[in-house]
Design an enzyme around this catalytic site. Structure first.
Site, short mmCIF file in Angstrom:
data_model
loop_
_atom_site.label_atom_id
_atom_site.label_comp_id
_atom_site.label_asym_id
_atom_site.label_seq_id
_atom_site.Cartn_x
_atom_site.Cartn_y
_atom_site.Cartn_z
CE LYS A 1 54.62 57.48 89.65
NZ LYS A 1 54.54 56.57 90.57
CB SER B 1 55.05 52.64 92.59
OG SER B 1 54.34 51.59 91.79
CB SER C 1 54.51 53.33 88.49
OG SER C 1 54.10 54.05 89.69
#
Length: 477
Positions: free
Chosen positions: A82, A181, A157
């Site tokens: 990420k 997330s 997220s």
């Protein structure tokens, strides 16, 4: 397994073949990159292609293996990272235009641990601005789409990670979780994950200029999103390896002590006044029945007050955000994210000043109540969201949208406030008007017993099956 199909293999299946020498790391990575180039233009899950770098690393691993080096536990497994976590030589953008040139001087612990285990990073995945939405879109990298269809948000997220791994882009997708997330994208895409507990996975970004707030430190955790529960058992022992840069890391084995007799599971459908959708209700029943068939003792009983605990925790987090982040959001955020945060502050009125100190003290009360409850019921099976996953940009639709996305997600962020592990696994494929959609449930566990939550997820997966093959068939039509 022929080229063109290797990407379908789980990390567990891949490592069996790479360690025996039946597949080379180069073959595995090349096939993963072909898959990425096929499907990512439609999804925009991976926002930085690291193909050349990945092939070099695969070649080096193959040479080392031929020279007699021992293969790591994740030898040759393609992974994504990420973009809010440092990877040496790459931008840690956090989805923010102003951070597009923040180049990491070194790897974060989670990246370092994956490398040491033999994993190969093939790309970096998308996140919303400041990694603070349950949906994934930003002005720098654009919108990520859900492989099940554009009518479903990919979650956030870690939305890029969830969409990527379920579309076959890498066997493991790194993500992180401060309020859901990891679990939001797992639920959105029909993937499997476990939010680790407090201190379980070492964390730190070498590029950061200041330390994070105390709640961000205690609520945020690093993990992976996978297609199968077995891949969590395979990968998490590598992620939890210690790193001295995290002074609060808890170094414990992945597997805890075996429990005497059948494991008791508290089963609840309590949604605190939010309507429980019939498909979520059915998913919970399926999960309950799967655990009973697997030998668990499931009892319908409510755990300690999740609503009060979760709301207190998220309001306290909003107080910290208001104090430490609001200036950056105003200075560097888009109008969309600024507007969303204003509604966040309405949905979760920030606790500040002396009241914040009191809220932090009250955290121990809630954690103690849960700790005592989990002595009798080591696992808690509950909804994750009370309804099927929401549409893209639902959180931009004012108070009602934010309430549906985050306001009702108390089973999610309560676990972060408590510091407890929580797994997410699909328990049903719902046939909804817009098409099939996975429904995930949550399994919370005792502190530092992620392994028990993953075992339960595996038992549910055994009955329901994996969502990925169904998705891949749909994507090919």
């Amino acid at each position: 397994m022929t080229n063109g199909e290797i990407w379908r293999l789980s990390a567990t299946e891949l490592t069996v073949l790479t360690k025996k020498g039946d597949l080379s790391a180069e073959e595995v990575v090349k096939d993963a990159l072909v898959r990425m180039h096929q499907v990512n233009p439609e999804l925009n899950a991976v926002v930085e292609d690291l193909g050349a770098e990945a092939m070099e690393r695969a070649s080096a691993l193959d040479r080392a293996r031929r020279d007699g080096a021992l293969a790591g536990p994740l030898h040759g497994v393609p992974v994504t990272i990420k973009v809010n976590v440092d990877q040496k030589g790459h931008a840690t953008t956090n989805g923010v235009v102003a951070l597009k040139d923040v180049i990491a001087p070194d790897d974060a612990p989670v990246v370092s641990n994956l490398h040491k285990a033999g994993a190969i990073v093939i790309g970096r995945t998308n996140t919303p601005e400041f990694s603070f939405r349950a949906d994934t879109d930003n002005p720098l990298h654009g919108r990520t789409h859900n492989p099940w269809g554009r009518h479903i948000s990919p979650g956030g997220s870690s939305g890029g990670a969830g969409a990527a791994v379920m579309a076959g882009i890498g066997a493991l997708g790194h993500g992180n979780d401060i309020g859901g997330s990891l679990r939001f994208p797992a639920a959105a895409n029909g993937a499997v994950t476990v939010k680790p507990g407090l201190g379980r996975v070492p964390a730190w970004n070498p590029s950061q200029k200041a330390e994070r707030g105390m709640l961000a430190q205690s609520m945020s955790v690093q993990g992976v999103i996978t297609r199968t529960a077995a891949d969590l058992h395979l990968s998490m022992p590598s992620l939890i390896e210690p790193d001295p840069r995290d002074p609060f890391h808890v170094h414990l084995p992945w597997r805890g002590n075996m429990q005497d007799g059948p494991i008791k599971v508290a089963f609840t459908k309590n949604t605190f006044g939010y309507a429980l959708h019939p498909e979520v209700d059915k998913a919970l029943d399926t999960a309950r029945d799967a655990l009973i068939d697997a030998g668990y003792l499931v009892e319908e009983i409510d755990p300690p007050d999740v609503f009060e605990c979760g709301r207190l925790g998220y309001r306290a987090l909003m107080g910290e955000v208001l104090t430490l982040m609001k200036g950056d959001i105003e200075a560097a955020g888009s109008q969309i994210i600024r507007d969303i945060f204003e509604v966040y502050f309405q949905e979760f009125p920030p606790i500040v000043g002396d009241d914040l100190i009191q809220a932090l003290a009250q955290r121990s009360h809630h954690a103690r109540e849960w700790s005592l409850f989990l002595q009798d019921y080591p696992l808690v099976l509950s909804p994750f969201l009370p309804q099927p996953f929401f549409k893209p940009d639902r959180d931009t639709e004012g108070a009602e949208g934010v309430h549906e996305v985050l306001g009702c997600a108390v089973y999610s962020y309560a676990m972060n406030f408590l510091g407890l592990p929580a797994a997410s696994v699909p328990a049903r494929l719902a046939e909804l008007p817009n098409g099939p959609q996975p429904i995930n449930i949550q399994i919370a566990a005792r502190c530092w017993r992620e392994d028990m939550a993953v075992d339960a997820a595996a038992a549910i997966e055994e009955r329901v099956g994996q969502m990925a093959p169904i998705l891949w068939e749909q994507m090919s039509n």
